[in-house]
Motif scaffolding. Structure first.
Motif, PDB file in Angstrom:
ATOM      1  N   GLU A 194      91.044  61.064  69.317  1.00 44.68           N
ATOM      2  CA  GLU A 194      92.113  62.054  69.124  1.00 44.68           C
ATOM      3  C   GLU A 194      93.306  61.734  70.009  1.00 44.68           C
ATOM      4  O   GLU A 194      94.452  61.831  69.576  1.00 44.68           O
ATOM      5  CB  GLU A 194      91.598  63.448  69.475  1.00 44.68           C
ATOM      6  CG  GLU A 194      90.932  64.125  68.321  1.00 44.68           C
ATOM      7  CD  GLU A 194      90.597  65.558  68.669  1.00 44.68           C
ATOM      8  OE1 GLU A 194      90.603  66.368  67.749  1.00 44.68           O
ATOM      9  OE2 GLU A 194      90.351  65.846  69.853  1.00 44.68           O
ATOM     10  N   VAL A 196      85.110  60.954  70.141  1.00 50.96           N
ATOM     11  CA  VAL A 196      86.049  61.640  69.254  1.00 50.96           C
ATOM     12  C   VAL A 196      87.285  62.079  70.033  1.00 50.96           C
ATOM     13  O   VAL A 196      88.415  61.903  69.587  1.00 50.96           O
ATOM     14  CB  VAL A 196      85.388  62.849  68.558  1.00 50.96           C
ATOM     15  CG1 VAL A 196      86.426  63.642  67.776  1.00 50.96           C
ATOM     16  CG2 VAL A 196      84.279  62.385  67.639  1.00 50.96           C
ATOM     17  N   ALA A 197      87.053  62.624  71.217  1.00 54.08           N
ATOM     18  CA  ALA A 197      88.182  63.068  72.039  1.00 54.08           C
ATOM     19  C   ALA A 197      89.090  61.884  72.362  1.00 54.08           C
ATOM     20  O   ALA A 197      90.317  61.996  72.346  1.00 54.08           O
ATOM     21  CB  ALA A 197      87.674  63.713  73.323  1.00 54.08           C
ATOM     22  N   ASN A 204      81.280  59.616  61.680  1.00 53.62           N
ATOM     23  CA  ASN A 204      80.039  60.378  61.693  1.00 53.62           C
ATOM     24  C   ASN A 204      79.025  59.868  62.714  1.00 53.62           C
ATOM     25  O   ASN A 204      78.053  60.537  62.997  1.00 53.62           O
ATOM     26  CB  ASN A 204      79.400  60.384  60.299  1.00 53.62           C
ATOM     27  CG  ASN A 204      80.136  61.349  59.385  1.00 53.62           C
ATOM     28  OD1 ASN A 204      80.745  62.305  59.861  1.00 53.62           O
ATOM     29  ND2 ASN A 204      80.092  61.082  58.089  1.00 53.62           N
ATOM     30  N   VAL A 229      79.848  58.647  65.831  1.00 51.38           N
ATOM     31  CA  VAL A 229      80.309  58.576  67.213  1.00 51.38           C
ATOM     32  C   VAL A 229      80.033  59.880  67.953  1.00 51.38           C
ATOM     33  O   VAL A 229      79.857  60.924  67.338  1.00 51.38           O
ATOM     34  CB  VAL A 229      81.815  58.247  67.293  1.00 51.38           C
ATOM     35  CG1 VAL A 229      82.069  56.866  66.762  1.00 51.38           C
ATOM     36  CG2 VAL A 229      82.606  59.300  66.557  1.00 51.38           C
ATOM     37  N   ASP A 230      79.993  59.794  69.273  1.00 55.95           N
ATOM     38  CA  ASP A 230      79.701  61.013  70.033  1.00 55.95           C
ATOM     39  C   ASP A 230      80.996  61.750  70.378  1.00 55.95           C
ATOM     40  O   ASP A 230      82.086  61.205  70.263  1.00 55.95           O
ATOM     41  CB  ASP A 230      78.859  60.678  71.272  1.00 55.95           C
ATOM     42  CG  ASP A 230      79.651  59.918  72.303  1.00 55.95           C
ATOM     43  OD1 ASP A 230      80.725  60.424  72.698  1.00 55.95           O
ATOM     44  OD2 ASP A 230      79.218  58.821  72.695  1.00 55.95           O
ATOM     45  N   PRO A 231      80.876  63.014  70.799  1.00 60.06           N
ATOM     46  CA  PRO A 231      82.068  63.851  71.002  1.00 60.06           C
ATOM     47  C   PRO A 231      83.076  63.260  71.985  1.00 60.06           C
ATOM     48  O   PRO A 231      84.282  63.400  71.779  1.00 60.06           O
ATOM     49  CB  PRO A 231      81.490  65.153  71.562  1.00 60.06           C
ATOM     50  CG  PRO A 231      80.088  65.177  71.096  1.00 60.06           C
ATOM     51  CD  PRO A 231      79.632  63.755  71.019  1.00 60.06           C
ATOM     52  N   VAL A 278      90.527  60.378  62.315  1.00 59.48           N
ATOM     53  CA  VAL A 278      90.698  61.629  63.038  1.00 59.48           C
ATOM     54  C   VAL A 278      92.025  62.282  62.646  1.00 59.48           C
ATOM     55  O   VAL A 278      92.111  63.479  62.396  1.00 59.48           O
ATOM     56  CB  VAL A 278      90.646  61.351  64.566  1.00 59.48           C
ATOM     57  CG1 VAL A 278      91.334  62.452  65.339  1.00 59.48           C
ATOM     58  CG2 VAL A 278      89.219  61.207  65.020  1.00 59.48           C
ATOM     59  N   ASN A 319      83.879  57.721  55.925  1.00 58.16           N
ATOM     60  CA  ASN A 319      83.864  58.360  57.236  1.00 58.16           C
ATOM     61  C   ASN A 319      82.660  57.963  58.059  1.00 58.16           C
ATOM     62  O   ASN A 319      82.219  58.702  58.928  1.00 58.16           O
ATOM     63  CB  ASN A 319      83.880  59.887  57.105  1.00 58.16           C
ATOM     64  CG  ASN A 319      85.244  60.381  56.680  1.00 58.16           C
ATOM     65  OD1 ASN A 319      86.233  59.682  56.906  1.00 58.16           O
ATOM     66  ND2 ASN A 319      85.300  61.531  56.076  1.00 58.16           N
TER      67      ASN A 319
END
Ligand code: FAD
Lengths: 248, 419
Positions: free
Chosen positions: A17, A13-14, A6, A8-10, A103, A2
């Motif tokens: 997703e 992540v969005a 771990n 990457v910034d939020p 994700v 992972n």
């Protein structure tokens, strides 16, 4: 593990997703793959169960098996294998696919080891698997023989490789390039290069040269009436799948 | 399956992913424990999945549903499916009956379209079982499955789906979550509406009045359907001298009929049935059902599916409603089980789409065909009367068309072979 997720910034992540949602939407961009998936899984699960004497009706039938999914993409095959109990490594040469698959595995509450790597690199690192899934990859690699040699090295003695690809003939050209890319727009134009397609006999020869024993081959046939895919032991004219084994 | 790592770096950034580590209590929530919801629960019971049914009525009513006047005509496929689900075996002797033959008459004309069981290679065209008996045995068939829970006297007030799960808010204030939500809450399904699935509805402006009657002469195990210009009468065989009577009439006339006393009602039916049943006398009260046909524009969304009347609400004249409900429940269960055996997430994979495709294909022609027949046989204009007369006469000669109807009644396979 992972590592990618771990670091990457939020906002990233969005984005992953959203990309995962796209990968996994059965009616979305990857619809053709989703439509074909039950048929691919039918073949894969039956061959693995057969080779390792597993009961597909029981719980976690693939428990204890180590499976490599080459070209894992969003994890459409890795997740089912993990859900059936296998220890799965999903490898993809496209770095962007890894966090997307990660994700989604989290959302599915599955533990899958996704890595941005190649079959050759894994073979060099001395990894070994009971099963190698090599689905719709070989028609995209530069040197199929070298690639299949790496796949053989990745198998434990007696381990099996499931390899699917596209036949080379006028019909497959019409179906996969003209039909799927230009007419239906199921796939981006340029996804396939027709001269890289391989006939089943050529593939079996390549496998033998790579030190693998070809064992079985079946066609994936699209039925426009039921609008679904099924397996055929006679019609390998377009998409087909094979099983081969590392001797030992 | 293994739980995923919980020490996720991104959580440190303050992002909330509450559902990621959520352990759901149920795999499937079924809204409505009517015949369709119960049959689907039974079809899935042997999968080991955790299933909960939510039903407005009480446990007492589910265990002993009151007689509601509906006598359900069942096809051979339904018979076979109910056998497979262990439901048929629970029907007490003397509570299931056979329809051997059937005939359709146009008004007072003597000419009839005949459906003879001998043309089908079966002993009978179909079966008759009371709706409350079907509900009772469907409920009983779930006893002993620890993985199936039935929550009664609770209503689903709100419903929704997220990427990772679906949820329902109940009238008792609780929220339940599951991987998949299945709506079986009747043709006027409120959860279907809340999920944004539009539905075509056809209000016939008619009411169906049903009751049972005692017949003086034998019904010969034959179902009779008589089309008069202003109302339709169906007389269906039950026990030796009992018949189920179904009257379809314009809703503005229904109050008058419902207000009739027993003798007047019986006299009216006898007048319309001709003399083939001899004297008829009423043996139950009259039950009235407004006739509205519905067809959901879609049978699924991610983590949501509609079944039974919530998917297809049929006009009862061709007796397909529950037969289709049972077939759909079977299709959905098979697709879900297949996805599970392939390691797929059954609530978001192609399983629901497959169910939708297969069941729409099976039901859409029947839905439109039935509505067309209803229109033809309830239109009072002379051309329509001539048209149906011709149709009935032709029907006897055009064997393919007739055989098609009979095959549908007697076939034991779903329309599409399993893949
Ligand atoms: C007069 C008549 C004759 C018929 N004859 C035939 C026939 O011959 N053959 C045939 O195949 N079919 C026939 N049918 C059709 C058959 O009765 C229906 O198809 C069948 O009952 C539908 O079952 P269902 O479970 O989908 O819906 P329903 O029976 O409507 O059950 C829905 C259930 O959901 C519950 N519910 C609803 N909303 C909620 C909520 N928000 N929360 C909790 N619970 C809820 C209700 O209490 C109910 O128990 C006939 C119908 C009628 C009216």
């Amino acid at each position: 593990m992972n590592a990618a997720i771990n670091t990457v910034d939020p906002a990233e992540v969005a984005k992953f997703e959203a990309m995962a949602a796209e990968w996994w939407d059965p009616a979305g961009k990857f619809k053709p793959l989703h439509m074909m998936n039950p048929c691919r899984l039918d073949y894969i699960t039956a061959q693995i169960a057969d080779r390792y004497g597993r009961d597909l009706g029981g719980p976690l039938p693939f428990k204890g098996l180590r499976i490599l999914d080459i070209g894992c993409g969003g994890g459409l095959l890795s997740e089912p294998m993990a859900r059936l109990g296998a220890d799965v490594i999903g490898a993809d040469a496209a770095a962007g696919n890894i966090p997307v698959a990660q994700v989604h595995a989290k959302q599915s509450e599955l533990e899958i080891d996704y890595r941005h790597t190649t079959a050759e690199a894994l073979a060099e690192a001395g990894e070994a698997f009971d099963v190698v899934l090599n689905m719709e990859v070989v028609e995209h690699v530069a040197d199929p023989l070298a690639y299949l040699v790496a796949c053989r090295q990745l198998l434990t003695p007696g381990g099996i490789m499931l390899c699917s690809t596209i036949n080379r003939n006028p019909k497959s050209y019409l179906m996969t390039i003209v039909g799927a890319e230009y007419v239906m727009r199921w796939l981006p134009v340029g996804t396939h290069e027709w001269d890289k397609f391989i006939t089943p006999d050529e593939l079996f020869d390549l496998m033998r040269n790579a030190g693998l024993d070809p064992m079985d081959r079946n066609g994936f046939v699209f039925n426009p009436l039921s609008w679904g895919w099924s397996l055929s032991d006679r019609d390998l004219s377009v998409n087909y799948v094979t099983t081969s084994r590392r001797p030992g | 399956m293994k739980p995923a790592d919980s020490d996720m770096g991104i959580l440190k950034h303050g992002l909330q992913y509450p559902f990621w580590r959520h352990t759901m209590e149920y795999d499937i929530i079924i809204i409505g424990a009517g015949p369709a919801g119960l049959s689907f629960a039974r079809s899935m019971a042997d999968s080991g999945l955790k299933i909960v049914l939510i039903e407005k009525s009480s446990k007492k009513v589910l265990a002993n549903p009151p007689y509601d006047g509906r006598e359900i005509a069942l096809t051979h496929l339904s018979h076979k499916l109910m056998n497979g689900l262990g439901m048929w075996q629970l029907i007490p002797d003397g509570q299931h009956f056979k329809i051997r033959d059937a005939k359709v008459l146009n008004g007072d004309s003597d000419y009839s379209l005949n459906f003879d069981h001998r043309d089908t290679g079966k002993d009978n065209l179909g079966f008759m079982v009371a709706n409350n008996v079907i509900r009772k045995v469907a409920y009983q068939s779930l006893q002993g499955f620890d993985n199936v829970t039935i929550l009664t006297e609770k209503e689903v007030l709100k419903i929704g789906t997220e990427a990772s799960h679906g949820w329902v808010d109940l009238s008792d204030g609780n929220r339940l979550e599951a991987k998949l939500l299945v709506a079986a809450d009747s043709r006027f399904s409120t959860t279907r509406r809340m999920m944004g699935i539009s539905t075509s509805m056809l209000d016939f402006g008619r009411t169906c009045i049903v009751c049972t009657m005692d017949a003086e002469l034998s019904h010969d195990d034959t179902a009779v359907e008589i089309f008069h210009y202003d109302r339709t009468l169906a007389i269906l065989p039950l026990s030796n001298n009992q018949v189920s009577v179904v009257v379809t009439l314009k809703s503005d006339n229904s109050d008058d009929v419902l207000a009739m006393d027993k003798a007047d009602f019986a006299a009216d039916i006898m007048g319309r049935a001709g003399d083939q049943f001899g004297k008829l006398s009423l043996t139950s009260k009259l039950f009235a059902y407004p006739l509205v046909a519905t067809f959901a524009k879609s049978f699924h969304k991610p983590r949501f599916a509609v079944i039974g009347d919530a998917a297809v609400g049929m006009h009862p004249v061709t007796a397909h409603g529950f037969n289709l409900g049972l077939q759909g429940a079977d299709t959905l269960a098979k697709e879900i089980k297949r996805a599970i055996s392939l390691g797929q997430d059954f609530a978001t994979s192609t399983a629901l789409q497959q169910y939708s495709t297969i069941h729409r294909r099976a039901s859409l022609p029947i839905y439109h065909g039935t509505n067309a027949v209803v229109r033809l046989f309830t239109t009072d204009t002379p051309p329509a009367r001539v048209a149906r007369d011709v149709l009935l006469h032709l029907g006897n000669f055009i064997t393919p068309a007739k055989n098609l109807i009979m095959e549908r009644l007697t076939e034991e396979k779903a329309t599409r072979q399993d893949m």
